[in-house]
Design a protein around this motif. Structure first.
Motif, PDB file in Angstrom:
ATOM      1  N   PHE A   1      -0.599   0.515   0.816  1.00 49.91           N
ATOM      2  CA  PHE A   1      -0.162   1.735   0.156  1.00 49.91           C
ATOM      3  C   PHE A   1      -1.406   2.470  -0.323  1.00 49.91           C
ATOM      4  O   PHE A   1      -2.257   1.887  -0.979  1.00 49.91           O
ATOM      5  N   THR A   2      -1.506   3.746   0.008  1.00 49.37           N
ATOM      6  CA  THR A   2      -2.671   4.540  -0.372  1.00 49.37           C
ATOM      7  C   THR A   2      -2.343   5.408  -1.585  1.00 49.37           C
ATOM      8  O   THR A   2      -1.395   6.174  -1.574  1.00 49.37           O
ATOM      9  N   CYS A   3      -3.151   5.247  -2.621  1.00 51.25           N
ATOM     10  CA  CYS A   3      -3.028   6.033  -3.842  1.00 51.25           C
ATOM     11  C   CYS A   3      -4.124   7.097  -3.818  1.00 51.25           C
ATOM     12  O   CYS A   3      -5.275   6.797  -3.556  1.00 51.25           O
ATOM     13  N   ARG A   4      -3.747   8.306  -4.096  1.00 43.59           N
ATOM     14  CA  ARG A   4      -4.715   9.383  -4.236  1.00 43.59           C
ATOM     15  C   ARG A   4      -4.459  10.053  -5.579  1.00 43.59           C
ATOM     16  O   ARG A   4      -3.361   9.983  -6.111  1.00 43.59           O
ATOM     17  N   LYS A   5      -5.476  10.676  -6.112  1.00 43.05           N
ATOM     18  CA  LYS A   5      -5.314  11.332  -7.413  1.00 43.05           C
ATOM     19  C   LYS A   5      -4.178  12.327  -7.380  1.00 43.05           C
ATOM     20  O   LYS A   5      -3.419  12.466  -8.328  1.00 43.05           O
ATOM     21  N   SER A   6      -4.002  12.986  -6.252  1.00 39.46           N
ATOM     22  CA  SER A   6      -2.953  14.001  -6.142  1.00 39.46           C
ATOM     23  C   SER A   6      -1.547  13.425  -6.160  1.00 39.46           C
ATOM     24  O   SER A   6      -0.605  14.087  -6.539  1.00 39.46           O
TER      25      SER A   6
ATOM     26  N   ALA B   1     -13.594  12.848  -4.291  1.00 37.35           N
ATOM     27  CA  ALA B   1     -12.281  13.452  -4.049  1.00 37.35           C
ATOM     28  C   ALA B   1     -11.676  13.010  -2.724  1.00 37.35           C
ATOM     29  O   ALA B   1     -10.457  12.931  -2.594  1.00 37.35           O
ATOM     30  N   ASP B   2     -12.510  12.705  -1.727  1.00 40.00           N
ATOM     31  CA  ASP B   2     -11.983  12.295  -0.420  1.00 40.00           C
ATOM     32  C   ASP B   2     -11.783  10.780  -0.315  1.00 40.00           C
ATOM     33  O   ASP B   2     -11.400  10.268   0.725  1.00 40.00           O
ATOM     34  N   GLN B   3     -12.022  10.060  -1.397  1.00 40.91           N
ATOM     35  CA  GLN B   3     -11.809   8.618  -1.399  1.00 40.91           C
ATOM     36  C   GLN B   3     -10.453   8.304  -2.026  1.00 40.91           C
ATOM     37  O   GLN B   3      -9.901   9.101  -2.770  1.00 40.91           O
ATOM     38  N   ALA B   4      -9.952   7.124  -1.698  1.00 42.71           N
ATOM     39  CA  ALA B   4      -8.642   6.720  -2.193  1.00 42.71           C
ATOM     40  C   ALA B   4      -8.695   5.284  -2.692  1.00 42.71           C
ATOM     41  O   ALA B   4      -9.659   4.559  -2.459  1.00 42.71           O
ATOM     42  N   VAL B   5      -7.632   4.898  -3.345  1.00 46.23           N
ATOM     43  CA  VAL B   5      -7.394   3.521  -3.731  1.00 46.23           C
ATOM     44  C   VAL B   5      -6.313   3.009  -2.779  1.00 46.23           C
ATOM     45  O   VAL B   5      -5.265   3.634  -2.642  1.00 46.23           O
ATOM     46  N   VAL B   6      -6.598   1.917  -2.110  1.00 45.99           N
ATOM     47  CA  VAL B   6      -5.648   1.334  -1.168  1.00 45.99           C
ATOM     48  C   VAL B   6      -5.217  -0.017  -1.727  1.00 45.99           C
ATOM     49  O   VAL B   6      -6.060  -0.837  -2.098  1.00 45.99           O
ATOM     50  N   ILE B   7      -3.916  -0.227  -1.780  1.00 45.89           N
ATOM     51  CA  ILE B   7      -3.376  -1.486  -2.313  1.00 45.89           C
ATOM     52  C   ILE B   7      -2.655  -2.203  -1.184  1.00 45.89           C
ATOM     53  O   ILE B   7      -1.828  -1.620  -0.486  1.00 45.89           O
ATOM     54  N   GLU B   8      -3.005  -3.478  -0.992  1.00 41.97           N
ATOM     55  CA  GLU B   8      -2.341  -4.271   0.039  1.00 41.97           C
ATOM     56  C   GLU B   8      -1.900  -5.616  -0.533  1.00 41.97           C
ATOM     57  O   GLU B   8      -2.635  -6.230  -1.292  1.00 41.97           O
ATOM     58  N   PRO B   9      -0.711  -6.041  -0.177  1.00 36.13           N
ATOM     59  CA  PRO B   9      -0.274  -7.366  -0.604  1.00 36.13           C
ATOM     60  C   PRO B   9      -0.902  -8.434   0.287  1.00 36.13           C
ATOM     61  O   PRO B   9      -1.148  -8.194   1.472  1.00 36.13           O
ATOM     62  N   THR B  10      -1.183  -9.587  -0.280  1.00 33.55           N
ATOM     63  CA  THR B  10      -1.686 -10.725   0.486  1.00 33.55           C
ATOM     64  C   THR B  10      -0.887 -11.960   0.108  1.00 33.55           C
ATOM     65  O   THR B  10      -0.429 -12.103  -1.023  1.00 33.55           O
ATOM     66  N   VAL B  11      -0.721 -12.828   1.088  1.00 39.57           N
ATOM     67  CA  VAL B  11      -0.023 -14.097   0.867  1.00 39.57           C
ATOM     68  C   VAL B  11      -0.769 -15.169   1.627  1.00 39.57           C
ATOM     69  O   VAL B  11      -1.017 -15.022   2.829  1.00 39.57           O
TER      70      VAL B  11
END
Length: 124
Positions: free
Chosen positions: A117-122, A97-107
């Motif tokens: 951008f941090t995605c959380r279940k909530s 529950a205290d973990q997240a999915v983090v999305i970052e663009p790369t070039v």
């Protein structure tokens, strides 16, 4: 006849056992599939664990699209948020529950850490 059987038994004892996939490996596999399902087909997705979070590096292709995303970051949060797993997706069952999915663009191999951008279940 007993010697070959003993030999096979001894050899089997030294063969490495096939271990089931670790939960962390399974989470990487599941998140990769979930993000690829909603990202454009020509985008590259690389997921790994980083600092206790699942980090998804997204590389848009062709390079022009990646540079447009990099140098015109006004809509970048919306583009990345659209890649977040939905609240009912499998990944949320595999991480704490205290973990997240983090999305970052790369070039070009460079990460845009400030645009993560941090995605959380909530908020999914």
């Amino acid at each position: 006849m007993r010697l070959p059987a003993l030999f096979l038994l001894a050899a089997a004892a030294f063969l490495p056992a096939q271990a089931p996939a670790a939960p962390q490996d399974e989470a990487v596999k599941i998140l990769t599939a979930e993000i690829k399902a909603r990202a454009p087909a020509n985008w590259e997705v690389r997921v790994r664990w980083h600092d206790g979070q699942l980090l998804a590096s997204i590389t848009p292709w062709p390079y022009q699209e990646a540079f447009n995303l990099w140098y015109a970051p006004t809509g970048i949060a919306d583009r990345l948020a659209a890649l977040c797993p939905k609240a009912d997706e499998e990944i949320w069952k595999l991480i704490k529950a205290d973990q997240a999915v983090v999305i970052e663009p790369t070039v070009g191999g460079k990460s845009m850490i400030e645009a993560r951008f941090t995605c959380r279940k909530s908020n999914a």
